[in-house]
Design a protein around this motif. Structure first.
Motif, mmCIF file in Angstrom:
data_model
loop_
_atom_site.group_PDB
_atom_site.id
_atom_site.type_symbol
_atom_site.label_atom_id
_atom_site.label_comp_id
_atom_site.label_asym_id
_atom_site.label_seq_id
_atom_site.Cartn_x
_atom_site.Cartn_y
_atom_site.Cartn_z
ATOM 1 N N GLN A 193 0.822 -1.187 0.000
ATOM 2 C CA GLN A 193 0.000 0.000 0.000
ATOM 3 C C GLN A 193 0.875 1.264 0.000
ATOM 4 O OE1 GLN A 193 -3.354 -0.168 -0.258
ATOM 5 N NE2 GLN A 193 -3.060 -2.415 -0.387
ATOM 6 N N PRO A 194 0.277 2.420 -0.369
ATOM 7 C CA PRO A 194 1.046 3.678 -0.326
ATOM 8 C C PRO A 194 1.618 3.993 1.046
ATOM 9 C CG PRO A 194 -0.964 3.961 -1.588
ATOM 10 C CD PRO A 194 -1.060 2.606 -0.972
ATOM 11 N N VAL A 195 0.870 3.606 2.114
ATOM 12 C CA VAL A 195 1.363 3.893 3.468
ATOM 13 C C VAL A 195 2.665 3.162 3.752
ATOM 14 C CG1 VAL A 195 0.052 2.004 4.557
ATOM 15 C CG2 VAL A 195 0.663 4.039 5.888
ATOM 16 N N ASP A 196 2.865 2.001 3.121
ATOM 17 C CA ASP A 196 4.123 1.267 3.318
ATOM 18 C C ASP A 196 5.296 2.030 2.717
ATOM 19 O OD1 ASP A 196 2.761 -0.871 4.553
ATOM 20 O OD2 ASP A 196 2.238 -1.684 2.591
ATOM 21 N N VAL A 197 5.060 2.638 1.556
ATOM 22 C CA VAL A 197 6.108 3.467 0.949
ATOM 23 C C VAL A 197 6.390 4.676 1.819
ATOM 24 C CG1 VAL A 197 6.769 4.802 -1.090
ATOM 25 C CG2 VAL A 197 5.443 2.687 -1.352
ATOM 26 N N ASP A 198 5.335 5.283 2.386
ATOM 27 C CA ASP A 198 5.519 6.458 3.254
ATOM 28 C C ASP A 198 6.324 6.098 4.500
ATOM 29 O OD1 ASP A 198 4.097 7.993 1.477
ATOM 30 O OD2 ASP A 198 2.187 7.760 2.532
ATOM 31 N N ARG A 199 6.041 4.918 5.047
ATOM 32 C CA ARG A 199 6.795 4.510 6.235
ATOM 33 C C ARG A 199 8.277 4.320 5.891
ATOM 34 N NH1 ARG A 199 2.227 0.865 7.861
ATOM 35 N NH2 ARG A 199 1.198 1.876 9.631
ATOM 36 N N ALA A 200 8.556 3.730 4.758
ATOM 37 C CA ALA A 200 9.944 3.541 4.344
ATOM 38 C C ALA A 200 10.622 4.879 4.084
ATOM 39 C CB ALA A 200 9.992 2.665 3.091
ATOM 40 N N GLN A 201 9.876 5.803 3.461
ATOM 41 C CA GLN A 201 10.433 7.133 3.212
ATOM 42 C C GLN A 201 10.682 7.871 4.532
ATOM 43 O OE1 GLN A 201 11.360 8.535 0.228
ATOM 44 N NE2 GLN A 201 12.213 10.124 1.563
ATOM 45 N N PHE A 202 9.759 7.723 5.470
ATOM 46 C CA PHE A 202 9.915 8.357 6.785
ATOM 47 C C PHE A 202 11.160 7.842 7.495
ATOM 48 C CE2 PHE A 202 9.178 8.299 11.380
ATOM 49 C CZ PHE A 202 8.982 9.652 11.612
ATOM 50 N N ASP A 203 11.409 6.533 7.367
ATOM 51 C CA ASP A 203 12.602 5.953 7.991
ATOM 52 C C ASP A 203 13.864 6.540 7.371
ATOM 53 O OD1 ASP A 203 13.975 4.138 9.725
ATOM 54 O OD2 ASP A 203 14.402 2.922 7.956
ATOM 55 N N VAL A 204 13.909 6.734 6.056
ATOM 56 C CA VAL A 204 15.060 7.336 5.400
ATOM 57 C C VAL A 204 15.282 8.752 5.903
ATOM 58 C CG1 VAL A 204 15.958 8.169 3.190
ATOM 59 C CG2 VAL A 204 14.910 5.901 3.342
ATOM 60 N N GLN A 205 14.217 9.532 5.968
ATOM 61 C CA GLN A 205 14.340 10.912 6.428
ATOM 62 C C GLN A 205 14.781 10.972 7.895
ATOM 63 O OE1 GLN A 205 10.461 12.516 5.564
ATOM 64 N NE2 GLN A 205 10.919 12.846 3.388
ATOM 65 N N SER A 206 14.316 10.035 8.699
ATOM 66 C CA SER A 206 14.734 9.999 10.112
ATOM 67 C C SER A 206 16.228 9.715 10.224
ATOM 68 C CB SER A 206 13.938 8.935 10.868
ATOM 69 O OG SER A 206 12.566 9.240 10.866
ATOM 70 N N GLN A 208 18.448 10.396 7.940
ATOM 71 C CA GLN A 208 19.154 11.589 7.466
ATOM 72 C C GLN A 208 19.245 12.637 8.578
ATOM 73 O OE1 GLN A 208 16.833 12.651 4.037
ATOM 74 N NE2 GLN A 208 18.021 11.337 2.640
ATOM 75 N N ALA A 209 18.151 12.785 9.347
ATOM 76 C CA ALA A 209 18.155 13.733 10.472
ATOM 77 C C ALA A 209 19.154 13.283 11.545
ATOM 78 C CB ALA A 209 16.762 13.860 11.063
ATOM 79 N N GLU A 210 19.206 11.973 11.806
ATOM 80 C CA GLU A 210 20.170 11.455 12.779
ATOM 81 C C GLU A 210 21.604 11.704 12.316
ATOM 82 O OE1 GLU A 210 20.006 9.926 15.796
ATOM 83 O OE2 GLU A 210 17.883 10.458 15.851
ATOM 84 N N LEU A 211 21.837 11.554 11.007
ATOM 85 C CA LEU A 211 23.168 11.787 10.468
ATOM 86 C C LEU A 211 23.565 13.253 10.616
ATOM 87 C CD1 LEU A 211 25.628 10.691 8.961
ATOM 88 C CD2 LEU A 211 24.422 11.154 6.815
ATOM 89 N N GLN A 212 22.630 14.137 10.348
ATOM 90 C CA GLN A 212 22.908 15.565 10.484
ATOM 91 C C GLN A 212 23.190 15.927 11.948
ATOM 92 O OE1 GLN A 212 19.723 18.063 9.148
ATOM 93 N NE2 GLN A 212 20.923 19.947 9.245
ATOM 94 N N LYS A 213 22.421 15.347 12.851
ATOM 95 C CA LYS A 213 22.613 15.602 14.279
ATOM 96 C C LYS A 213 23.965 15.074 14.752
ATOM 97 C CE LYS A 213 20.588 14.560 18.798
ATOM 98 N NZ LYS A 213 19.478 13.850 19.504
#
Length: 443
Positions: A193-206, A208-213
């Protein structure tokens, strides 16, 4: 697709900027960082200057043991000669005063004068006090160097921990991006489902934020390390040591031989006790007399004309030698009160040494136990990370085979992040415990 390119661009920039910084920066090992700090930290410089000042003061007190010799030359013009009143009996004029003018218009005196304190209790006390103060300043320098080394080690290991954090986060980010690409493929095939793609995208962005921090924290730690080292803050450094050798993680830590004398703080207390002993001796010796030898040898010339260079005119020698004994016989019981105060202060210093010795033994075993506990905690947390990685990989494979929901993948990814955070915290706690134990041991 754009987000995927953006993520790769971020990784490329981080890697490329790191390569540029590495090429332009100074490579520093922990041993080099400690050496640089000892040579360039201004607080240590001031302690070294204090040692030099106290060395000079000790030389001043030692110089007082030698005789004092002074030379003088005095030349005088008597505009009005002094008048002396003589009794009238000198000229058979009783009850009358006879004014008589004595002297010459010009007079000169050349002399050498010497003083030497044969016995002076205060001089011995001052020399001993200056010597103790020199030792205290040397010990304070050692304390400052030890404290600085501890702070540099903490800052250095904090930087290495953030390096480790960045490495772990980059691994998480790479896995998350791979999972996102696989999820997008499954979505295009109608398997998720689309929500599965959103969850995977959210994990990538998280991630990236951890890497920046983590990158920001590393920059802060590097700034703190350069400050502790006395390194130019606008210059870059690259750390060459590893976070922790495998041998250190597996090492068996046993109690070292207890040597409280290795602690500079203990030496400080001993020097303070020596000061009290010296003061007690001085207060007792205040009842003793002082003996001083002195001497004077000179020559005088009297002229009606200014012709002191005339060798045919006579110079009249003047000389004397003597000894002076001073003895303070009564001070209103002041000396007795001073002796009593010194005795009490000496007892306090003795108790402080005993307290420090007890604290040293307690802290040694306490820090050793803490270090052993944190070492075991590191092993457990490291195993948890490996297990969490395995669970996450299996869960993602199961998701790609439509056996679990995407929420389980997200939960497994969060578990891995929590396990990694706990592992890094345990690693840092173990490093701090080891550094504290080495400090307690006087290393």
């Amino acid at each position: 697709m754009f987000r995927h390119v953006k993520s790769n661009l971020l990784l490329f920039l981080l890697f490329f900027s790191g390569r540029i910084v590495h090429a332009q920066s100074r490579a520093v090992s922990l041993a080099e960082a400690l050496q640089f700090a000892q040579q360039n930290q201004l607080t240590v410089h001031n302690k070294q200057y204090n040692v030099q000042v106290n060395e000079a003061r000790l030389r001043q007190e030692k110089a007082a043991r030698y005789p004092e010799i002074s030379g003088a030359f005095d030349m005088r013009y008597n505009q009005q000669l002094p008048t002396v009143i003589l009794p009238g009996e000198f000229r058979n004029l009783p009850a009358q005063n006879i004014p008589v003018v004595f002297g010459t218009k010009y007079a000169a005196t050349a002399a050498l004068e010497g003083n030497y304190a044969v016995f002076d209790p205060e001089r011995k006390y001052n020399t001993g006090k200056a010597k103790l103060q020199e030792n205290i300043s040397r010990n304070e320098l050692l304390v400052a160097q030890t404290d600085l080394a501890l702070e540099v080690r903490k800052a250095y290991y904090a930087c290495l921990l953030n390096h480790k954090k960045i490495k772990l986060t980059l691994g998480n980010l790479g896995r998350s991006e791979t999972f996102l690409r696989n999820t997008q493929t499954l979505f295009q095939n109608g398997q998720v489902q689309p929500v599965d793609v959103d969850r995977a995208q959210f994990d990538v962005q998280s991630q990236q934020a951890e890497l920046q921090k983590a990158t920001l924290n590393l920059n802060q730690n590097l700034l703190s390390l350069k400050y502790q080292m006395g390194f130019p803050l606008d210059s870059a450094i690259v750390l060459t040591d590893t976070l922790l050798l495998s041998g250190e993680r597996q090492a068996v830590f046993l109690p070292d031989e207890l040597k409280v004398e290795a602690r500079p703080e203990y030496r400080n207390l001993q020097l303070q006790q020596e000061q009290e002993n010296l003061l007690l001796t001085r207060n007792r010796h205040n009842a003793l007399p002082t003996l001083r030898l002195y001497g004077y040898y000179g020559s005088q010339a009297f002229r009606e004309k200014f012709n002191f260079t005339n060798t045919t005119e006579k110079w009249y020698p003047v000389s004397y030698f003597g000894a002076e004994l001073n003895w303070l016989l009564f001070q209103g019981f002041l000396r007795r009160a001073q002796v009593q105060e010194s005795k009490i202060a000496l007892k306090i210093r003795h108790n402080e040494l005993l307290i420090f010795e007890r604290d040293y033994v307690f802290q040694t075993y306490s820090k050793l136990l803490a270090m052993q506990t944190e070492q075991q905690n590191v092993h457990v947390r490291e195993a948890n990370v490996q297990l969490a990685e395995k669970i996450l990989n299996v869960t993602r494979i199961r998701f790609e085979n439509s056996l679990v929901q995407s929420q389980e993948v997200t939960d497994a990814a969060n578990d891995l992040l929590e396990a990694q955070t706990s592992y890094l915290n345990a690693l840092y706690d173990f490093i701090l415990a080891r550094l504290e134990y080495e400090r307690i041991q006087g290393k």
